[in-house]
Scaffold this active site. Structure first.
Site, PDB file in Angstrom:
ATOM      1  N   GLY B  11       0.898  -1.145   0.000  1.00 47.99           N
ATOM      2  CA  GLY B  11       0.000   0.000   0.000  1.00 47.99           C
ATOM      3  C   GLY B  11       0.928   1.184   0.000  1.00 47.99           C
ATOM      4  O   GLY B  11       1.980   1.129   0.607  1.00 47.99           O
ATOM      5  N   CYS B  12       0.612   2.229  -0.712  1.00 48.30           N
ATOM      6  CA  CYS B  12       1.615   3.256  -0.899  1.00 48.30           C
ATOM      7  C   CYS B  12       1.011   4.629  -1.080  1.00 48.30           C
ATOM      8  O   CYS B  12      -0.174   4.775  -1.329  1.00 48.30           O
ATOM      9  CB  CYS B  12       2.444   2.962  -2.149  1.00 48.30           C
ATOM     10  SG  CYS B  12       3.144   1.341  -2.183  1.00 48.30           S
ATOM     11  N   GLY B  13       1.909   5.602  -0.981  1.00 47.53           N
ATOM     12  CA  GLY B  13       1.557   6.961  -1.367  1.00 47.53           C
ATOM     13  C   GLY B  13       2.415   7.367  -2.541  1.00 47.53           C
ATOM     14  O   GLY B  13       3.567   6.968  -2.628  1.00 47.53           O
ATOM     15  N   ARG B  40       1.211   6.908   4.533  1.00 48.31           N
ATOM     16  CA  ARG B  40       0.913   5.852   3.563  1.00 48.31           C
ATOM     17  C   ARG B  40       2.103   4.908   3.344  1.00 48.31           C
ATOM     18  O   ARG B  40       1.997   3.952   2.584  1.00 48.31           O
ATOM     19  CB  ARG B  40       0.483   6.459   2.229  1.00 48.31           C
ATOM     20  CG  ARG B  40      -0.730   7.363   2.332  1.00 48.31           C
ATOM     21  CD  ARG B  40      -1.174   7.846   0.946  1.00 48.31           C
ATOM     22  NE  ARG B  40      -1.741   6.757   0.177  1.00 48.31           N
ATOM     23  CZ  ARG B  40      -3.018   6.417   0.188  1.00 48.31           C
ATOM     24  NH1 ARG B  40      -3.865   7.093   0.920  1.00 48.31           N
ATOM     25  NH2 ARG B  40      -3.445   5.405  -0.522  1.00 48.31           N
ATOM     26  N   ASN B 210       1.045   2.407  -6.724  1.00 52.00           N
ATOM     27  CA  ASN B 210       0.391   2.031  -5.475  1.00 52.00           C
ATOM     28  C   ASN B 210      -0.549   0.895  -5.812  1.00 52.00           C
ATOM     29  O   ASN B 210      -1.524   1.090  -6.526  1.00 52.00           O
ATOM     30  CB  ASN B 210      -0.393   3.229  -4.913  1.00 52.00           C
ATOM     31  CG  ASN B 210      -1.326   2.820  -3.788  1.00 52.00           C
ATOM     32  OD1 ASN B 210      -1.209   1.732  -3.237  1.00 52.00           O
ATOM     33  ND2 ASN B 210      -2.256   3.702  -3.454  1.00 52.00           N
TER      34      ASN B 210
END
Lengths: 501, 364
Positions: B11-13, B40, B210
């Site tokens: 999960g990312c920004g 994030r 993401n």
């Protein structure tokens, strides 16, 4: 003739307290088990456990059980071996068998498990989101060329050859008119049309009443060339050249003369009552370059409809498939050793060929290594028993699967494996008018439609749990399969990891 | 390291900024947009890609490589020096920080392909192809060496840490770019590996991503048919290679490439006008194995533009805003507002609908 000393396989038990002597069992049994002398008397030795009488007895008074007769135990000399030897020593012939191999070879589908999403990627609910199974079979180009016109519209400059559009990646396997009844053919066609898939005619031609179903038919050309003419070749959406069959690789076919009545005679273009013999090889194909000629002859005759080539899964299936694709086939149909048949020598059915799981994995790998996977679609067959088998085959690399036995089971088949006798009590694998009348094509079509609909729903559910919403994102995605209890070499051939990795 | 792929769960920004007039944007802006999205990430991966950062070497491939050990560096340099004219080689500038204490050897090389190499002739490769082959070779055959980026006048800076710590470590404040992308990563199973951080690049393509590519298995096997080797063991790598294949090798427009990767649904295709329907159907027939399935938002940058793309049913966030010559893209609107308080327009692109921003015509 020598005396038959083989003990009966089954016992027919009749509850005489319940039996009202209506004789419906006598009418229904096509194997001649019953006679009537004051009361119903069964001849156990004739029973094949087709369950017809059991289902149609209004008093539920009949029970068919395995014959408990004791054989002295031996894990080596099983009763099957002994019985086969008795039969052969009495008659001196090859043993015949119907349907697919019934020996307990490992079933690799049952040693593979699918993945599912948890937390880090959401699963998708097929009841609320689109879930796409549409599949196009046929040759695809390596790449596309698209130009933008002056008014900003896109226009493709690439011609893609004709494709077979399937709404469900499951087709009906080739079963010839002659082996199965006309009503069976009709039911398959009506269901294919209803669901948006295709049925393969098998090698016995196409009855003239059924040309109307052309959009949902693949016509087959086999070594006997029964019923093959220009109109036939153009009747369907594609032409399938049958080279081999999983149940009997390297073996031809034999439809006995007693099955060749007027309609089959007309359809197959052979005299009434004559045996229909399909030679083991095509006598105009003795090498791969000969196959290429036939493929292109058919393409020329059909204005370039897709041509499929059906082969049995044998040891070097990968190189054979590669040759077939390079010879111009648009579809490779792989039939595993467990695939069904109307009749095959038992020894061939049970001991020749390789499992579809391995053949499919090897072929898909080889075509990818050679960079030609897009040039042909792969159909996998040879005992697809459930939507799970279908899904696993697709994950291994199949574009679609074909079902024969499963379709017949939906029509009522009890897998009694007596197809070669022509006495099918369920009216499927027979030409006797009193038996074929037992299968109502409309009801049959409804059962088949229900089956495909149910499997499609199940496949969508599996895709949703895998977090993908189109079948092409699952096809060949072996990363989503894991093996349980498989050795390293098998895992390597299947191209999957062991569970836990 | 074994080459068994482990699913890259993250999960990312992410954020990206482009100036369509080619004006250089200080690194500070992109750092602000990604720092506010630290929530994030989890400190196990951050990175940046900048375009226009090496004007004095803009005709040279700028190859950023990380080495686990000195031997890897020697092996890679042997190969590079045999096949390329090296105009300059140096340590990628970085400083010791309290946040990042362990790191690989980090070097960059400004190179041109030696034209007299027999490999070029033997395989009829153009220069870009040869660079791609070099990247594949170093990544898959030289143990402990990984190419971060290989494009002209651009570079990727990435590692294990929060993105703002990585920026500090690489002294990003020294650079200015007309396109920036940035990434804060939240991996849940790969322990910190510098090569696993985003962006992923090939030539001048770079991807920050993401999501999780649920179709990785088939995407990878499809790419292997075209001799791409997926060696970085992550989902995102396939995205970079797919863009390379579709745009550079097959000559599709960015729009069509996006249509292949996040294909329209059949139910919508069936209702399109004939010409468009044919194109969409053919895209799905031919590029089905390339379709990206699963949740994702992606920023895809190249020397002439920036593209934002969501998956087919928008399972991950993406917000776009414009102000004057700049377009901003990010996982969260808050990221954009840290550097652009009053955008002209802000919107959330629809599922599968690419936002394609290109440099104005004539901008060098």
């Amino acid at each position: 003739m020598l005396k038959n000393t083989t003990p009966p396989e089954f016992k027919v038990k009749i509850d005489y307290q319940r039996c009202r002597r209506c004789k419906r069992c006598l009418q229904n049994c096509s194997f001649g088990v019953y006679s009537f002398a004051d009361r119903v008397v069964p001849d156990h030795s004739k029973c094949v456990a087709c369950q017809r009488c059991v289902g149609y007895c209004p008093e539920s008074a009949i029970e068919v059980i395995p014959n408990p007769a004791a054989f002295k135990y031996s894990s080596n000399w099983t009763p099957e071996h002994r019985k086969n030897i008795w039969k052969q020593s009495e008659q001196g012939g090859m043993l015949l068998a119907g349907m697919g191999c019934d020996l307990p070879y490992p079933i690799l589908f049952d040693s593979m498990l699918l993945d599912a999403c948890q937390v880090t990627n959401p699963s998708i609910d097929p009841l609320r989101e689109p879930m796409e199974l549409r599949t196009y079979l046929g040759r695809k180009p390596d790449s596309l060329q698209v130009e933008t016109t002056k008014d900003g519209k896109l226009k493709s400059k690439t011609h893609i050859e004709q494709q077979i559009k399937l709404e469900v990646p499951i087709i009906f396997a080739p079963m010839s008119y002659g082996a199965v009844s006309l009503n069976t053919h009709k039911a398959l066609m009506m269901a294919a049309k209803e669901v948006g898939t295709v049925m393969n005619t098998g090698e016995g031609g196409l009855h003239k009443d059924l040309y109307a179903y052309g959009d949902n038919i693949i016509v087959q050309v086999a070594s006997g060339r029964f019923g093959v003419h220009a109109e036939y070749l153009n009747a369907g959406v594609a032409v399938d050249i049958k080279i081999g069959q999983g149940a009997k690789p390297g073996i031809g076919g034999h439809l006995p003369g007693e099955k060749i009545g007027m309609e089959i005679s007309k359809t197959r273009m052979i005299p009434i009552g004559s045996d229909a013999l399909s030679p083991a090889p095509h006598h105009d194909i003795y090498s791969i370059e000969d196959l290429r000629q036939l493929i292109y002859a058919i393409k020329e005759a059909t204005n370039y409809k897709p041509v499929s080539v059906k082969i049995a899964a044998v040891h070097n299936v990968a190189s054979i498939a590669s040759g077939i694709v390079r010879a111009g086939a648009d579809i490779v149909y792989l039939d595993g050793f467990r695939g069904g048949t109307g009749a095959a020598p038992t020894v061939i059915r049970n001991h020749v060929g390789i499992p579809i799981e391995l053949a499919l994995a090897a072929v898909d790998d080889r075509l990818r290594q050679e960079g030609i996977r897009n040039q042909a679609s792969i159909i996998a067959a040879g005992s697809i028993r459930s939507s799970a088998d279908a899904a696993k085959a697709i994950a291994l690399g199949a574009d679609a699967v074909a079902i024969g036995t499963a379709a017949l089971v939906a029509l009522g088949c009890r897998v009694c494996q007596m197809c070669y006798t022509g006495k099918c009590a369920w009216g499927i694998c027979t030409q006797k008018p009193e038996l074929t009348a037992r299968l109502d094509p409309e009801e049959g079509a409804e059962r088949l439609t229900n089956l495909l609909r149910a499997w499609a729903l199940e496949i969508k559910e599996m895709l949703g749990s895998l977090g993908v919403n189109a079948i092409e994102s699952f096809r060949g995605s072996r990363e989503r399969l894991r093996g349980v209890g498989l050795d390293k070499q098998t895992l390597d051939i299947l191209g999957i990891k062991p569970a836990g990795r | 390291m074994n080459h068994l792929y482990q699913k890259d769960i993250s999960g990312c920004g992410l954020s990206g900024i482009i100036s369509t007039t080619g004006k250089l944007i200080p690194a500070e802006d992109i750092i602000k947009t990604i720092r506010i999205q630290n929530e994030r990430g989890n400190g196990l991966g951050g990175g940046f890609a900048g375009y226009g950062i090496y004007p004095e070497y803009k005709d040279y491939y700028a190859v950023h490589i990380m080495f686990d050990h000195e031997q890897a560096k020697e092996d890679a340099e042997d190969y590079i020096e045999n096949n390329y004219i090296v105009a300059r080689k140096e340590r990628i500038p970085h400083r010791r920080t309290s946040a990042i204490t362990v790191h690989p050897l980090l070097w960059r090389y400004f190179v041109k392909v030696r034209t007299e190499r027999p490999d070029l002739e033997l395989e009829d490769l153009n220069k870009d192809d040869f660079v791609v082959k070099t990247v594949m070779k170093i990544n898959s055959e030289i143990d402990g060496a990984y190419v971060f980026s290989s494009g002209k006048n651009m570079g990727a800076f990435k590692g294990v840490g929060f993105a703002d710590e990585i920026a500090d470590f690489f002294m990003l404040e020294q650079y200015q770019a007309y396109i920036w992308t940035a990434h804060n990563r939240f991996p849940t199973n790969t322990q910190g590996w510098w090569g696993g951080a985003h962006p992923f690049t090939l030539l001048d393509w770079s991807i920050v991503h993401n999501g999780e590519i649920s179709s990785y298995g088939i995407n990878k096997r499809y790419l292997e048919m075209f001799r791409y080797k997926c060696t970085l063991l992550t989902d995102t790598e396939v995205v970079a290679y797919l863009f390379d294949l579709l745009i550079r090798k097959h000559g599709l427009s960015a729009k069509l490439a996006c249509m292949a990767l996040a294909a329209p649904f059949w139910k919508d295709i069936d209702r399109m006008p004939e010409d468009e329907r044919q194109v969409a159907r053919q895209i799905r027939q031919v590029y089905g194995p390339a379709m990206l399935n699963g949740p994702f938002s992606i920023l895809f940058a190249h020397s002439r533009g920036l593209i934002g793309l969501n998956d087919r049913i928008k399972l991950r966030p993406l917000i776009v805003a414009t102000k004057d010559d700049r377009t901003y893209m990010a996982s969260e609107e808050s990221a954009i507002r840290t550097v652009c308080t009053k955008p002209d327009r802000v919107w959330a692109p629809r599922a599968g609908e690419p936002v394609i921003v290109e440099l104005d015509a004539g901008v060098a």
